[in-house]
Design an enzyme around this catalytic site. Sequence first.
Site, mmCIF file in Angstrom:
data_model
loop_
_atom_site.group_PDB
_atom_site.id
_atom_site.type_symbol
_atom_site.label_atom_id
_atom_site.label_comp_id
_atom_site.label_asym_id
_atom_site.label_seq_id
_atom_site.Cartn_x
_atom_site.Cartn_y
_atom_site.Cartn_z
ATOM 1 N N GLU A 196 0.822 -1.219 0.000
ATOM 2 C CA GLU A 196 0.000 0.000 0.000
ATOM 3 C C GLU A 196 0.855 1.268 0.000
ATOM 4 O O GLU A 196 0.439 2.304 -0.508
ATOM 5 C CB GLU A 196 -0.899 -0.035 1.248
ATOM 6 C CG GLU A 196 -2.128 0.833 1.153
ATOM 7 C CD GLU A 196 -3.138 0.498 2.257
ATOM 8 O OE1 GLU A 196 -3.558 -0.674 2.356
ATOM 9 O OE2 GLU A 196 -3.499 1.393 3.027
ATOM 10 N N LYS A 213 -13.289 2.887 -1.312
ATOM 11 C CA LYS A 213 -14.240 3.321 -0.274
ATOM 12 C C LYS A 213 -15.333 4.197 -0.910
ATOM 13 O O LYS A 213 -16.506 4.102 -0.541
ATOM 14 C CB LYS A 213 -13.511 4.096 0.831
ATOM 15 C CG LYS A 213 -12.572 3.231 1.684
ATOM 16 C CD LYS A 213 -11.955 4.013 2.848
ATOM 17 C CE LYS A 213 -10.990 3.167 3.657
ATOM 18 N NZ LYS A 213 -10.378 3.847 4.790
ATOM 19 N N HIS A 258 8.592 -26.429 2.091
ATOM 20 C CA HIS A 258 7.892 -27.541 1.449
ATOM 21 C C HIS A 258 6.752 -27.016 0.590
ATOM 22 O O HIS A 258 5.797 -27.723 0.311
ATOM 23 C CB HIS A 258 7.389 -28.509 2.525
ATOM 24 C CG HIS A 258 8.508 -28.952 3.420
ATOM 25 N ND1 HIS A 258 9.268 -30.062 3.168
ATOM 26 C CD2 HIS A 258 9.044 -28.365 4.528
ATOM 27 C CE1 HIS A 258 10.203 -30.177 4.110
ATOM 28 N NE2 HIS A 258 10.095 -29.156 4.936
HETATM 29 O O1 PA5 Z 1 -3.008 2.333 5.914
HETATM 30 C C1 PA5 Z 1 -4.111 2.846 5.782
HETATM 31 O O2 PA5 Z 1 -4.309 4.065 5.917
HETATM 32 C C2 PA5 Z 1 -5.332 1.997 5.507
HETATM 33 O O3 PA5 Z 1 -4.997 0.658 5.278
HETATM 34 C C3 PA5 Z 1 -6.300 2.078 6.690
HETATM 35 O O4 PA5 Z 1 -5.657 1.656 7.842
HETATM 36 C C4 PA5 Z 1 -7.567 1.259 6.468
HETATM 37 O O5 PA5 Z 1 -8.181 1.610 5.258
HETATM 38 C C5 PA5 Z 1 -8.556 1.465 7.609
HETATM 39 O O6 PA5 Z 1 -8.819 2.821 7.753
HETATM 40 P P1 PA5 Z 1 -9.462 3.442 9.051
HETATM 41 O O7 PA5 Z 1 -8.519 3.296 10.178
HETATM 42 O O8 PA5 Z 1 -9.701 4.878 8.687
HETATM 43 O O9 PA5 Z 1 -10.732 2.709 9.300
#
Ligand code: PA5
Length: 441
Positions: free
Chosen positions: A294, A431, A315
């Site tokens: 990410e 989202k 394995h």
């Molecule tokens: O790293 C990030 O920002 C995302 O992976 C968020 O952690 C994830 O989308 C969850 O978001 P939130 O904490 O706003 O619910």
Amino acid sequence: MTVTATRLGSSPITLDWSNFIRVPTTTSTGAKAIAPDSQTYLHEWTEGWEKLRGRFMRNEIGFYNAPIDPELSQIEATEALAAQILNSKQFTDCLFLGIGGSALGPMSLLSSLQEHCKTKMRFHICDNPDPIDWKATLGRLSPDHTLVCAVTKSGTTFETVAQLLIAMEWLGKNRLKSHLIAITDPAKGDMKAFATQEGLATLHISAPIGGRFSVFSPVGLFPAALAGLSLSEFMLGAKQVRDYIEKTPLEKNPIFIIGQEMIRQANQRSIHVCMPYSTRLRLIGDWFVQMWGESLGKDGKGFTPLAALGATDQHSILQLLRDGPDDKITMFLTVDQVEDEVKIPKLPGPTSYASFKLLEGHTLQELLLTEYRATSLVLTKGGRPNLTLRVDKLDERSLGALFFTFSFLTAMTGTLMNVNPFDQPGVEEGKIYTREALMNS
Ligand code: PA5
């Protein structure tokens, strides 16, 4: 002689990149190339580090200073609330609702340090809104003795909010103030507004600390404190790596060397396998996949992270790692010392079974580390690059140091790649489409 293994200052982490920089890449002309001397990159690293450090010092990005700034980490408020909950002796279980960066840090931290937890609190981390799993989890819990902890930085993530709504109904209105805790942004989002209106106990994720970097905020610290882990030791491990970064000349810092070498090899080797030789560290692989994927997968750049477990996956994917396409880099994580190595006993009486006999008097820990060395050798001999991050032992300090090293490696590598490691526009777009679909249904 070039140094290719070093301990990160006073931290419990040793990095060994011998089998990484010496394994050649094949250039477009078919020639073999190995990593150039660090000095080659010094100018670029200095510029990149100034840029990144500027973001830390202007408080745009918070994880780096969290180990030295209690305001950023919110460690005191976190410890106080956890102590209050534990002292109430009301709760046997914690239903933890969160996803992505709001779940993977706590999940991997708690599962790595199971043997160090000093309370009997049982954790149920629900990240995926899967009805079957949800019902099964709730079916094991009693609302009287369950603390619900809703974690969302944005305060609007549907997976978390949906489970929270059901959990609140399950708790009943009278239990909300005593049984529900919100961990969210200090100012923004529906979760913050709701928590304020309902007068819920709330811990804040400081504005500059983003989702996947939030293990050094109440997201990681609160469940750790509820489990009786030492927050100060956890933060100390992170601080020791931070101190090392601050004091070490860039050209000698393996975090820069490794990040740069990954970038240099990117055209050929863009798949990065995180392979702990420790079952307890297994979920660190999942945390790494999110962190690496990410943060760096942007603008047509990035690496494909994979999680594996040694020795189990010897394995499974070792064959591919050795003889499949030469497009992978393997990162091993190992643990030097364990409390009980577990001795392998001798069969009673004389034995002629050679493989049984070879194991006599050894321990499971010796076997696991021997397997790791064998795998590293297989890859190195096959011209497949690999590197190792060793921790002295599994404890709070090592985990703090480990999370911090990977967080910094990600931040620095992204900066050198010229991508913003701290945003996630692809995730946000998903989202938006979910929101639109919900509005139209
Ligand atoms: O790293 C990030 O920002 C995302 O992976 C968020 O952690 C994830 O989308 C969850 O978001 P939130 O904490 O706003 O619910």
